[in-house]
Design a protein around this motif. Structure first.
Motif, PDB file in Angstrom:
ATOM      1  N   PHE A 141       9.419  53.056  11.892  1.00  0.00           N
ATOM      2  CA  PHE A 141       9.427  54.419  11.375  1.00  0.00           C
ATOM      3  C   PHE A 141       8.874  54.454   9.955  1.00  0.00           C
ATOM      4  CE2 PHE A 141      11.493  57.791   8.923  1.00  0.00           C
ATOM      5  CZ  PHE A 141      11.032  58.898   9.626  1.00  0.00           C
ATOM      6  N   ASP A 142       9.209  53.460   9.138  1.00  0.00           N
ATOM      7  CA  ASP A 142       8.697  53.417   7.775  1.00  0.00           C
ATOM      8  C   ASP A 142       7.172  53.311   7.768  1.00  0.00           C
ATOM      9  OD1 ASP A 142      11.149  53.664   6.569  1.00  0.00           O
ATOM     10  OD2 ASP A 142      11.432  51.520   6.219  1.00  0.00           O
ATOM     11  N   ARG A 143       6.624  52.515   8.677  1.00  0.00           N
ATOM     12  CA  ARG A 143       5.167  52.394   8.755  1.00  0.00           C
ATOM     13  C   ARG A 143       4.544  53.719   9.176  1.00  0.00           C
ATOM     14  NH1 ARG A 143       3.150  47.031   9.344  1.00  0.00           N
ATOM     15  NH2 ARG A 143       1.127  48.005   9.706  1.00  0.00           N
ATOM     16  N   LEU A 144       5.162  54.372  10.146  1.00  0.00           N
ATOM     17  CA  LEU A 144       4.660  55.672  10.619  1.00  0.00           C
ATOM     18  C   LEU A 144       4.726  56.708   9.499  1.00  0.00           C
ATOM     19  CD1 LEU A 144       5.249  57.385  13.988  1.00  0.00           C
ATOM     20  CD2 LEU A 144       6.077  58.561  11.942  1.00  0.00           C
ATOM     21  N   ALA A 145       5.862  56.795   8.823  1.00  0.00           N
ATOM     22  CA  ALA A 145       6.001  57.764   7.735  1.00  0.00           C
ATOM     23  C   ALA A 145       5.059  57.436   6.584  1.00  0.00           C
ATOM     24  CB  ALA A 145       7.445  57.799   7.249  1.00  0.00           C
TER      25      ALA A 145
ATOM     26  N   TRP B 127      -5.879  61.955  14.323  1.00  0.00           N
ATOM     27  CA  TRP B 127      -4.926  61.712  13.247  1.00  0.00           C
ATOM     28  C   TRP B 127      -3.546  61.361  13.812  1.00  0.00           C
ATOM     29  CZ3 TRP B 127      -0.292  63.818  11.649  1.00  0.00           C
ATOM     30  CH2 TRP B 127       0.146  63.469  10.368  1.00  0.00           C
ATOM     31  N   THR B 128      -3.075  62.148  14.776  1.00  0.00           N
ATOM     32  CA  THR B 128      -1.770  61.868  15.375  1.00  0.00           C
ATOM     33  C   THR B 128      -1.751  60.487  16.010  1.00  0.00           C
ATOM     34  OG1 THR B 128      -1.476  64.233  15.854  1.00  0.00           O
ATOM     35  CG2 THR B 128      -0.026  62.695  17.005  1.00  0.00           C
ATOM     36  N   ALA B 129      -2.829  60.132  16.707  1.00  0.00           N
ATOM     37  CA  ALA B 129      -2.904  58.811  17.327  1.00  0.00           C
ATOM     38  C   ALA B 129      -2.833  57.717  16.273  1.00  0.00           C
ATOM     39  CB  ALA B 129      -4.192  58.688  18.145  1.00  0.00           C
ATOM     40  N   GLY B 130      -3.499  57.916  15.132  1.00  0.00           N
ATOM     41  CA  GLY B 130      -3.462  56.924  14.070  1.00  0.00           C
ATOM     42  C   GLY B 130      -2.073  56.762  13.477  1.00  0.00           C
ATOM     43  N   VAL B 131      -1.357  57.872  13.347  1.00  0.00           N
ATOM     44  CA  VAL B 131       0.015  57.808  12.834  1.00  0.00           C
ATOM     45  C   VAL B 131       0.901  57.049  13.818  1.00  0.00           C
ATOM     46  CG1 VAL B 131       2.052  59.189  12.274  1.00  0.00           C
ATOM     47  CG2 VAL B 131      -0.195  59.881  11.423  1.00  0.00           C
TER      48      VAL B 131
END
Length: 228
Positions: free
Chosen positions: A142-146, A189-193
């Motif tokens: 989650f930290d990486r995603l955020a 963008w969403t895919a990259g996140v």
């Protein structure tokens, strides 16, 4: 013979791009902490994808993204999206916006915005199963995603900056350092996140919201069970 060889090479190159797969990031195990897994939602309206994350998890990280989230109206969840600074914010009928849509797709360097929209209602209750996927991420993922979301913010002025708004809407649109074009769309963008959070994606196919949802559903099989 030369023409056949060139045609074969071109077909092979196209196939390679379409099947190119980017494995999800594999964060190093976090130090022991009191934090547990974080469940996020991936939403699909048929052509555009957004993410929804618990507000408390975003605020707990600190930093510019938490600062932006704290400025929002009340709501236990935050819908997160990205798109062209003009087309994404405009709510007029799509038929009236086709010329602007062409501009957003094909003119390079279009400014973009990061949308943060506070949600009072649990997205698990507000959306049907075909419209959403829930992903249970370990805290380090989650930290990486955020962190990837935060990296989209334009912080050149020293902090997050609101650059657009919709009258009567609690959503706030923060200036993004990224630009929008046919080569970098909202679903890319969403895919990259999601990829930063550990989801394996196919970048070339992620132009479509359905492909983003497919990748999320595949990852759901891995994230549904509790992590040790």
């Amino acid at each position: 013979m030369l023409k056949l060889s060139l045609a074969g090479a071109l077909a092979g190159s196209i196939l390679a791009v379409l099947t190119w797969t980017r494995p999800g990031a594999s964060p190093k195990p976090a130090e022991p902490a009191d934090r547990g897994p974080v469940t996020i939602q991936v939403l699909n309206n048929g052509f555009h994808t957004d993410l929804v994350a618990p507000r408390h998890a975003l605020e707990a990280r600190g930093g510019p993204l938490a600062q932006a989230v704290r400025s929002l109206a009340p709501g236990e969840w935050v819908a997160i999206g990205w798109g062209d600074a003009t087309f994404y914010v405009d709510q007029s009928p799509i038929s009236d916006r086709l010329p602007d849509g062409a501009r957003a797709f094909f003119r390079p360097g279009n400014p973009a915005v990061l949308m943060l929209d506070p949600e009072v209602r649990d997205p698990g209750l507000a959306y049907g199963q075909t419209e959403r996927v829930a992903l249970r991420l370990p805290p380090e993922a989650f930290d990486r995603l955020a962190g990837r979301i935060e990296a989209s913010l334009d912080l050149s002025g020293g902090g997050p900056r609101v650059s657009a708004a919709r009258p009567g809407d609690d959503a706030r649109f923060f200036a993004s350092r990224e630009t929008f074009s046919i080569l970098h769309l909202c679903n890319h963008w969403t895919a990259g996140v999601l990829n930063a959070g550990g989801v394996t994606i196919r970048p070339a196919r992620s132009v479509f919201s359905g492909e983003v949802m497919r990748a999320a559903r595949a990852a759901e099989l891995d994230t549904a069970a509790p992590r040790a």
